[in-house]
Each structure stands twice: as C-alpha cells, then as structure tokens.
Design an enzyme around this catalytic site. Structure first.
Site, PDB file in Angstrom:
ATOM      1  N   LYS A  11       0.821  -1.213   0.000  1.00  0.00           N
ATOM      2  CA  LYS A  11       0.000   0.000   0.000  1.00  0.00           C
ATOM      3  C   LYS A  11       0.859   1.270   0.000  1.00  0.00           C
ATOM      4  CE  LYS A  11      -3.918  -2.252   2.235  1.00  0.00           C
ATOM      5  NZ  LYS A  11      -4.988  -2.098   3.242  1.00  0.00           N
ATOM      6  N   TYR A  51     -12.575  -1.633  -3.547  1.00  0.00           N
ATOM      7  CA  TYR A  51     -13.049  -1.819  -2.174  1.00  0.00           C
ATOM      8  C   TYR A  51     -14.574  -1.649  -2.061  1.00  0.00           C
ATOM      9  CZ  TYR A  51      -8.374  -2.111  -0.081  1.00  0.00           C
ATOM     10  OH  TYR A  51      -7.116  -2.525   0.298  1.00  0.00           O
ATOM     11  N   ASN A 114      -2.120   0.147   6.562  1.00  0.00           N
ATOM     12  CA  ASN A 114      -1.614  -1.090   7.176  1.00  0.00           C
ATOM     13  C   ASN A 114      -0.688  -1.897   6.264  1.00  0.00           C
ATOM     14  OD1 ASN A 114      -3.585  -2.024   5.489  1.00  0.00           O
ATOM     15  ND2 ASN A 114      -4.719  -3.180   7.027  1.00  0.00           N
ATOM     16  N   HIS A 117      -2.236  -5.486   1.604  1.00  0.00           N
ATOM     17  CA  HIS A 117      -3.549  -6.120   1.485  1.00  0.00           C
ATOM     18  C   HIS A 117      -3.333  -7.592   1.175  1.00  0.00           C
ATOM     19  CE1 HIS A 117      -7.645  -6.940   0.120  1.00  0.00           C
ATOM     20  NE2 HIS A 117      -7.106  -7.533  -0.919  1.00  0.00           N
ATOM     21  N   GLU A 128      -9.722 -10.196  -7.481  1.00  0.00           N
ATOM     22  CA  GLU A 128      -8.804  -9.076  -7.250  1.00  0.00           C
ATOM     23  C   GLU A 128      -7.590  -9.152  -8.174  1.00  0.00           C
ATOM     24  OE1 GLU A 128     -10.149  -8.604  -2.568  1.00  0.00           O
ATOM     25  OE2 GLU A 128      -8.125  -9.279  -3.025  1.00  0.00           O
TER      26      GLU A 128
HETATM   27  P1  CMP Z   1      -7.480  -4.480   3.741  1.00  0.00           P
HETATM   28  O1  CMP Z   1      -7.041  -5.813   4.225  1.00  0.00           O
HETATM   29  O2  CMP Z   1      -6.896  -3.990   2.462  1.00  0.00           O
HETATM   30  O3  CMP Z   1      -9.064  -4.447   3.613  1.00  0.00           O
HETATM   31  C1  CMP Z   1      -9.857  -3.308   3.838  1.00  0.00           C
HETATM   32  C2  CMP Z   1      -9.056  -2.143   4.300  1.00  0.00           C
HETATM   33  O4  CMP Z   1      -9.805  -1.137   4.932  1.00  0.00           O
HETATM   34  C3  CMP Z   1      -8.087  -2.592   5.387  1.00  0.00           C
HETATM   35  O5  CMP Z   1      -7.082  -3.408   4.871  1.00  0.00           O
HETATM   36  C4  CMP Z   1      -7.651  -1.255   5.952  1.00  0.00           C
HETATM   37  O6  CMP Z   1      -6.735  -0.594   5.105  1.00  0.00           O
HETATM   38  C5  CMP Z   1      -8.994  -0.537   5.918  1.00  0.00           C
HETATM   39  N1  CMP Z   1      -9.707  -0.670   7.202  1.00  0.00           N
HETATM   40  C6  CMP Z   1     -10.264  -1.763   7.729  1.00  0.00           C
HETATM   41  N2  CMP Z   1     -10.854  -1.506   8.906  1.00  0.00           N
HETATM   42  C7  CMP Z   1     -10.658  -0.193   9.110  1.00  0.00           C
HETATM   43  C8  CMP Z   1     -11.041   0.675  10.155  1.00  0.00           C
HETATM   44  N3  CMP Z   1     -11.747   0.249  11.227  1.00  0.00           N
HETATM   45  N4  CMP Z   1     -10.676   1.961  10.056  1.00  0.00           N
HETATM   46  C9  CMP Z   1      -9.985   2.395   8.960  1.00  0.00           C
HETATM   47  N5  CMP Z   1      -9.603   1.599   7.935  1.00  0.00           N
HETATM   48  C10 CMP Z   1      -9.931   0.321   8.017  1.00  0.00           C
END
Ligand code: CMP
Length: 139
Positions: A11, A51, A114, A117, A128
């Site tokens: 990311k 998403y 984070n 993904h 995806e």
């Molecule tokens: P990902 O595994 O890519 O799937 C959905 C994404 O949404 C997740 O990683 C985070 O980047 C984001 N995400 C999920 N939960 C939250 C949350 N509670 N607050 C903000 N971002 C979130």
C-alpha cells in the site's frame, strides 16, 4: 489451480516509506512465488471499485482517498494454501493486534495505512488478481 494463489498490494504508506523491497523479501522467504507484479497508482474511482464491498463502512471514503494517494505494488502470489498462509504472514488488519514478526507488525502505520492487502478467500483472490492483471500477465 484453485487454492494456491492469492492477491496482494503493497500500500501507499509502505511504498512511500521505502519498504517495498523488505516486504517482497519476506513474501519470497515465506515461500510465495511472484506470479504477477506491477507498480501502479489507483485513481479514486478504481480504489472505490476495488473496495466496493466496504462501501457502507464509515471508513470507506478515507480508505479510497488513502489508497489513491500514491503508488502501490499489485501482486499475484503462489504457494500451497496461499490465502490462509499469506494472511498469517501479514498479520491482523490492525497492526496493534498483529503478531510479532508479521509484515503489518513490522511495517504498518495504522489500521488504515496497514502496509499490505491480502485476499480473504480463493474467490476474491481470483477477482482481485484479474482487477489488475490480464491472463497474459500471470506467469
Ligand atoms: P485491507 O485488508 O486492504 O481491507 C480493507 C481495508 O480497509 C483494510 O485493509 C484497511 O486498510 C482498511 N480498514 C479496515 N478496517 C478499518 C477501520 N476500522 N478503520 C480504517 N480503515 C480500516
């Protein structure tokens, strides 16, 4: 073959911090073979479509603007039991809850930024992966 591929993105936070190489190394050392790889940038429309499953969630708009804020690395990865093993390697969505030694524990900045993904099912891995790569780009 179903069950042996997953899709991942490095990311914008991890790319910007210069952690792409270290993360790719962890993927390969964990036994994942790179099937497809592309450095690209999502438009807001593309991030929103990718998403779309989270459209009703309160974090959706922030997620879309974050995911379109800079380059990402899109990857298809291959290994037996790829989806589950990759989710183990990356750790919990929230890095505060991720286990020691996981990619998110090492590199993620927040629950949103984070670092990586990972697909949550074989079906989503296929969807995806095809969002980013044509069949001729899967090696
Ligand atoms: P990902 O595994 O890519 O799937 C959905 C994404 O949404 C997740 O990683 C985070 O980047 C984001 N995400 C999920 N939960 C939250 C949350 N509670 N607050 C903000 N971002 C979130």
């Amino acid at each position: 073959m179903a069950g042996n591929r997953t899709f991942s993105m490095i990311k914008p936070d991890a790319y910007e911090a210069g952690n792409t190489g270290a993360i790719l190394k962890m993927m390969e050392e964990a036994g994942f073979r790179i099937v497809s790889m592309k450095l690209t940038r999502l438009t807001a429309d593309n991030a929103g479509a990718f998403y779309a499953v989270h459209k009703e969630r309160p974090f959706y708009q922030d997620l879309v603007s974050y995911m379109s804020s800079g380059p990402i690395v899109a990857l298809i990865l291959e290994k037996d039991n790829a989806v589950a093993d990759f989710r183990k390697l990356i750790g919990a969505t929230n890095p505060a809850e991720a286990e020691d030694g996981t990619i998110r524990k090492l590199f993620a900045k927040s629950i949103e930024a984070n670092a990586v993904h990972g697909s949550d099912s074989d079906e989503n891995a296929a969807i995806e992966g095809s969002f980013f790569f044509a069949e001729t780009e899967k090696f």
